[in-house]
Design an enzyme around this catalytic site. Structure first.
Site, mmCIF file in Angstrom:
data_model
loop_
_atom_site.group_PDB
_atom_site.id
_atom_site.type_symbol
_atom_site.label_atom_id
_atom_site.label_comp_id
_atom_site.label_asym_id
_atom_site.label_seq_id
_atom_site.Cartn_x
_atom_site.Cartn_y
_atom_site.Cartn_z
ATOM 1 C CE LYS A 234 -5.376 3.103 28.472
ATOM 2 N NZ LYS A 234 -5.207 3.216 27.020
ATOM 3 C CE LYS A 288 -5.926 -0.904 28.712
ATOM 4 N NZ LYS A 288 -5.553 -0.117 27.595
HETATM 5 C C1 PBG Z 1 -3.541 2.627 23.753
HETATM 6 C C2 PBG Z 1 -3.757 1.393 24.552
HETATM 7 C C3 PBG Z 1 -2.955 0.825 25.562
HETATM 8 C C4 PBG Z 1 -3.544 -0.388 25.891
HETATM 9 C C5 PBG Z 1 -4.689 -0.515 25.114
HETATM 10 N N1 PBG Z 1 -4.818 0.603 24.303
HETATM 11 C C6 PBG Z 1 -1.670 1.252 26.153
HETATM 12 C C7 PBG Z 1 -1.564 2.473 26.932
HETATM 13 O O1 PBG Z 1 -2.543 3.150 27.244
HETATM 14 O O2 PBG Z 1 -0.428 2.800 27.234
HETATM 15 C C8 PBG Z 1 -3.007 -1.396 26.878
HETATM 16 C C9 PBG Z 1 -3.420 -2.798 26.629
HETATM 17 C C10 PBG Z 1 -2.638 -3.822 27.377
HETATM 18 O O3 PBG Z 1 -1.750 -3.526 28.184
HETATM 19 O O4 PBG Z 1 -2.932 -5.005 27.152
HETATM 20 N N2 PBG Z 1 -3.788 3.824 24.374
#
Ligand code: PBG
Length: 364
Positions: A234, A288
């Site tokens: 991520k 992601k």
């Molecule tokens: C929580 C999380 C996030 C997303 C999914 N789980 C946000 C982040 O890490 O700031 C993003 C999902 C999206 O943008 O659709 N940690």
């Protein structure tokens, strides 16, 4: 004529297999079905609440009762899985994200409602603390008494006196989330989700060794059948913008670059992250965001011996919606093309705000 005479392979015609729908269908190598999509759902405490999310057209914050209606409709239309995100009122936030451990929070309530109603879809829960902390980071912060790191005033804290004087804002990238404290809490939160009926736990905070801690916690509580879908790869991405608006999780100071990945690194770091999570017990790994990271998805899905998921994140959805609204693209055709790209790059399934729409488009 002249061309074919000088061509070194005059009998090869690449266009032969593109001549008709029947031929193109015969040789297609990538397919989409309803089982390939997971729908995100934003749930919030309350009743009869359905708040549109402006940055994500067609998406809503729902109270558990209305989330159940939505889930019934999704199941009826053939969707196989959903992922729950909690939206937390400012009053319920604190520095350590305690509301995440309230069995009556919106996520747990929705899970129980879905189980009691016999919704036949897989329930996935996003496991993190950013929705629950007043500072918006993904876990409690490191020892706040560390004088070398000036600390800003935290907002939204109830009761207790603040331990530290106010200070100028953090320099970007300086925030440190307490890794050990966070993963111990994550294990507890995972058990709570499992008790409420989650089938799949999806840790998204990018804490080291979170998967191992969660696996241990689940197994010790008798939940060795619960699946872990790790947000293993991520990146610290600006494509999460609309999501943070939707959930109120924009960090109050600093950013997430001390835990989420740096997009200037390459596939080797990504493979290492994914492999580590697999070794710690992740059943499925995720990459992601999606579209800007197809190269990473390809490498990771080739490298790890578990299914690999892709997340088409909020900013990707918002861009497509905006382009479609401006009349610049054919939304359905563009989304179809991107979904095939995810599958081609190795995604077993895709988390996307287009999930419901895809079911409709696929049945046309
Ligand atoms: C929580 C999380 C996030 C997303 C999914 N789980 C946000 C982040 O890490 O700031 C993003 C999902 C999206 O943008 O659709 N940690």
């Amino acid at each position: 004529m002249i061309l074919s005479m000088t061509h070194p392979h005059p009998y090869i015609h690449m266009r032969r297999l593109r001549r008709s729908d029947l031929l193109r269908d015969l040789v297609a190598e990538t397919h989409l079905s309803p089982a390939h999509f997971v729908a995100p759902l934003f749930v919030r405490r309350g009743e009869n609440l359905r708040r549109p999310i402006l940055s994500l057209p067609g998406q809503f914050q729902l109270s558990p009762d209305l989330a159940l209606d939505q889930l019934s409709e999704m199941a009826a239309r053939g969707l196989k899985a959903y992922i729950l995100f909690g939206v937390v009122d400012a009053d319920d936030k604190d520095e350590v994200g305690g509301h995440a451990h309230d069995p009556d929070n919106a996520v747990c309530t929705t899970l129980r409602l879905a189980r009691d109603a016999g919704i036949s879809m897989l329930a996935i829960t996003d496991l993190c603390y950013c929705e629950y902390t007043s500072h918006g980071h993904c876990g409690p912060l490191n020892n706040p008494l560390d004088e070398t790191v000036p600390r800003p005033r935290l907002s939204g804290r109830r009761g207790e006196k603040r331990r530290l004087p106010t200070a100028p804002a953090f320099k970007s990238g300086q925030i440190t989330v307490d890794n050990q404290a966070t993963i111990e809490l994550l294990a507890k939160q995972a058990v709570l989700h499992a008790q409420a009926g989650a089938d799949i736990i999806a840790p998204s905070g990018m804490m080291d060794h979170a998967v191992g801690a969660i696996r241990q916690g689940l197994d010790a509580a008798g939940f060795n059948d619960k699946v872990i879908l790790s947000y293993a790869v991520k990146y610290a991405s600006s494509f999460y913008g609309p999501f943070r608006e939707a959930t109120g999780t924009t960090p109050q100071f600093g950013d997430r670059r001390s835990y989420q990945m740096d997009f200037r690194r390459g596939s080797r770091e990504a493979i290492r992250e994914a492999m580590l999570d697999v070794q710690e017990g992740a059943d499925i790994v995720m990459v992601k965001p999606g579209l800007a990271y197809l190269d990473i998805l390809r490498c990771v899905s080739d490298a790890v011996p578990v299914p690999c998921a892709a997340y088409q994140v909020s900013g990707e959805y918002a861009m497509l919606k905006a382009a479609a609204a401006a009349g610049a693209i054919d939304e359905k055709q563009c989304v179809m093309e991107i979904m095939h790209a995810f599958r081609r790059a190795g995604a077993s399934f895709i988390l996307t705000y287009y999930a419901m729409q895809m079911i409709d488009w696929l049945s046309e």
